[in-house]
Design an enzyme around this catalytic site. Structure first.
Site, short mmCIF file in Angstrom:
data_model
loop_
_atom_site.label_atom_id
_atom_site.label_comp_id
_atom_site.label_asym_id
_atom_site.label_seq_id
_atom_site.Cartn_x
_atom_site.Cartn_y
_atom_site.Cartn_z
CE1 TYR A 156 -4.13 1.47 -0.31
CE2 TYR A 156 -3.59 2.68 1.67
CZ TYR A 156 -4.41 2.48 0.59
OH TYR A 156 -5.50 3.29 0.39
CE LYS A 163 -7.11 6.28 0.40
NZ LYS A 163 -8.10 7.07 -0.33
P1 NAD Z 1 -12.50 3.31 -8.38
O1 NAD Z 1 -11.37 3.04 -9.32
O2 NAD Z 1 -13.82 2.80 -8.74
O3 NAD Z 1 -12.61 4.86 -8.05
C1 NAD Z 1 -11.48 5.71 -7.99
C2 NAD Z 1 -11.92 7.00 -8.63
O4 NAD Z 1 -10.89 7.99 -8.52
C3 NAD Z 1 -12.22 6.84 -10.13
O5 NAD Z 1 -13.54 7.26 -10.39
C4 NAD Z 1 -11.22 7.75 -10.79
O6 NAD Z 1 -11.72 8.37 -11.96
C5 NAD Z 1 -11.00 8.77 -9.68
N1 NAD Z 1 -9.78 9.55 -9.89
C6 NAD Z 1 -8.48 9.14 -9.87
N2 NAD Z 1 -7.67 10.17 -10.21
C7 NAD Z 1 -8.48 11.24 -10.42
C8 NAD Z 1 -8.26 12.58 -10.80
N3 NAD Z 1 -7.03 13.04 -11.07
N4 NAD Z 1 -9.32 13.41 -10.92
C9 NAD Z 1 -10.57 12.98 -10.69
N5 NAD Z 1 -10.86 11.71 -10.33
C10 NAD Z 1 -9.82 10.86 -10.21
O7 NAD Z 1 -12.00 2.69 -6.98
P2 NAD Z 1 -12.61 2.76 -5.50
O8 NAD Z 1 -11.96 1.62 -4.80
O9 NAD Z 1 -14.07 2.86 -5.53
O10 NAD Z 1 -11.94 4.09 -4.93
C11 NAD Z 1 -12.67 5.13 -4.31
C12 NAD Z 1 -11.96 5.59 -3.05
O11 NAD Z 1 -12.05 4.56 -2.07
C13 NAD Z 1 -10.48 5.90 -3.22
O12 NAD Z 1 -10.13 7.02 -2.43
C14 NAD Z 1 -9.82 4.66 -2.64
O13 NAD Z 1 -8.51 4.91 -2.17
C15 NAD Z 1 -10.78 4.39 -1.50
N6 NAD Z 1 -10.72 3.04 -0.91
C16 NAD Z 1 -10.73 1.95 -1.71
C17 NAD Z 1 -10.65 0.69 -1.13
C18 NAD Z 1 -10.64 -0.55 -2.00
O14 NAD Z 1 -10.24 -1.61 -1.52
N7 NAD Z 1 -11.08 -0.49 -3.25
C19 NAD Z 1 -10.57 0.55 0.26
C20 NAD Z 1 -10.58 1.69 1.05
C21 NAD Z 1 -10.63 2.94 0.46
#
Ligand code: NAD
Length: 264
Positions: A156, A163
């Site tokens: 990570y 984060k």
């Molecule tokens: P996802 O890929 O579906 O969503 C990530 C989003 O970030 C996408 O829509 C992408 O377009 C957007 N993004 C990235 N760079 C960008 C930029 N420069 N401008 C605008 N948008 C941008 O994945 P997700 O897992 O749904 O991620 C959403 C959030 O949840 C993130 O912050 C991620 O770190 C967090 N998260 C994810 C997990 C997991 O296991 N998937 C766990 C905890 C937290």
């Protein structure tokens, strides 16, 4: 439609497809009557977001890349012109070079450290500042984080550092905006199979480990996260701000693997 979000208007940032955490949150909000606007990053993702927004009765979709501050300003100008005010915002945005989401954290480059921090952390502050101007009647802001901020989780790396800064931002923003009845919280989600999640090396192994060892013996899905987000974005949580709420089936409270796993 009647529901606890009836009459509330909010911005959803971070839907890439129907596996996105932001999509799970959007469904939960729309089911309770919220009116939603969506952003998308680039035309390719726009083609996916448009029909999803339509599924929830929204044709308010706006391009926004948070690396381009002009596009962030244009987004909030559009919301100001169309709605005049905003009740909530969801920031579900994260990015880091996947070549650095493996191996040693110590090998993180200066370029990727800065880029990861700007997109995954500072963008929330920039969005919060603009959203707060439109929250004339109070409001609620939510971002998404992961336990890699508090503990070392293999691969990570720099995302964990970003984060941690994001979670600190939540507390500072909550203090800034609390006097205006604007609340700021984070959900710390367990691992979910999404586009962003797939960028982390060995994500499948971490996912399987969480399934076996979380107290609920499963991982949280986007609908579980949507339910908790609904609480944090609605008046049900009106006394809650500056919090990082875990939606990970309890994994974060564990120390050693379960006895089932240990005895194998
Ligand atoms: P996802 O890929 O579906 O969503 C990530 C989003 O970030 C996408 O829509 C992408 O377009 C957007 N993004 C990235 N760079 C960008 C930029 N420069 N401008 C605008 N948008 C941008 O994945 P997700 O897992 O749904 O991620 C959403 C959030 O949840 C993130 O912050 C991620 O770190 C967090 N998260 C994810 C997990 C997991 O296991 N998937 C766990 C905890 C937290």
């Amino acid at each position: 439609m009647n529901g606890i979000m009836q009459g509330k208007r909010g911005l959803i940032m971070g839907v890439a497809n129907n596996h996105s955490i932001a999509w799970g949150i959007s469904k939960a909000l729309a089911a309770q009557g919220a009116e939603l606007a969506f952003t998308y990053q680039g035309e390719a993702l726009g083609k996916r977001v448009k029909p999803l927004a339509a599924e929830l009765g929204s044709d308010f979709i706006v391009p926004c890349d948070v690396e381009d501050i002009a596009s962030v300003d244009a987004l909030f100008q559009t919301i100001r012109e169309k709605w005049g005010a905003l009740d909530f915002v969801v920031h579900a945005i994260g990015f880091s070079d996947k070549n650095e989401l493996k191996g040693l954290y110590a090998d993180t480059t200066r370029e990727n450290f800065s880029r990861t921090m700007v997109i995954s952390c500072f963008s929330f502050t920039e969005i919060a500042k603009r959203a707060a101007e439109l929250m004339t009647n109070g409001g609620s802001m939510l971002t998404l984080t992961y336990n890699g901020s508090q503990r070392v989780i293999p691969n990570y790396n720099v995302m964990g550092v970003a984060k941690a800064a994001l979670e600190a931002s939540v507390r500072y923003l909550a203090a800034d905006y609390g006097p205006r009845d604007i609340r700021v919280n984070a959900i710390s989600a367990g691992p979910v199979r999404t586009l962003a999640g797939a960028g982390i090396s060995d994500a499948r192994a971490i996912y399987a480990w969480n399934q076996k060892n979380a107290p609920l013996r499963r991982t949280a899905d986007i609908d579980d996260i949507g339910g908790s987000a609904l609480y944090l974005l609605s008046n049900l949580s009106r006394g809650v701000t500056g919090e990082c709420h875990y939606v990970d089936c309890g994994y974060n409270i564990t120390s050693t693997p379960t006895l089932e796993v240990l005895s194998k």
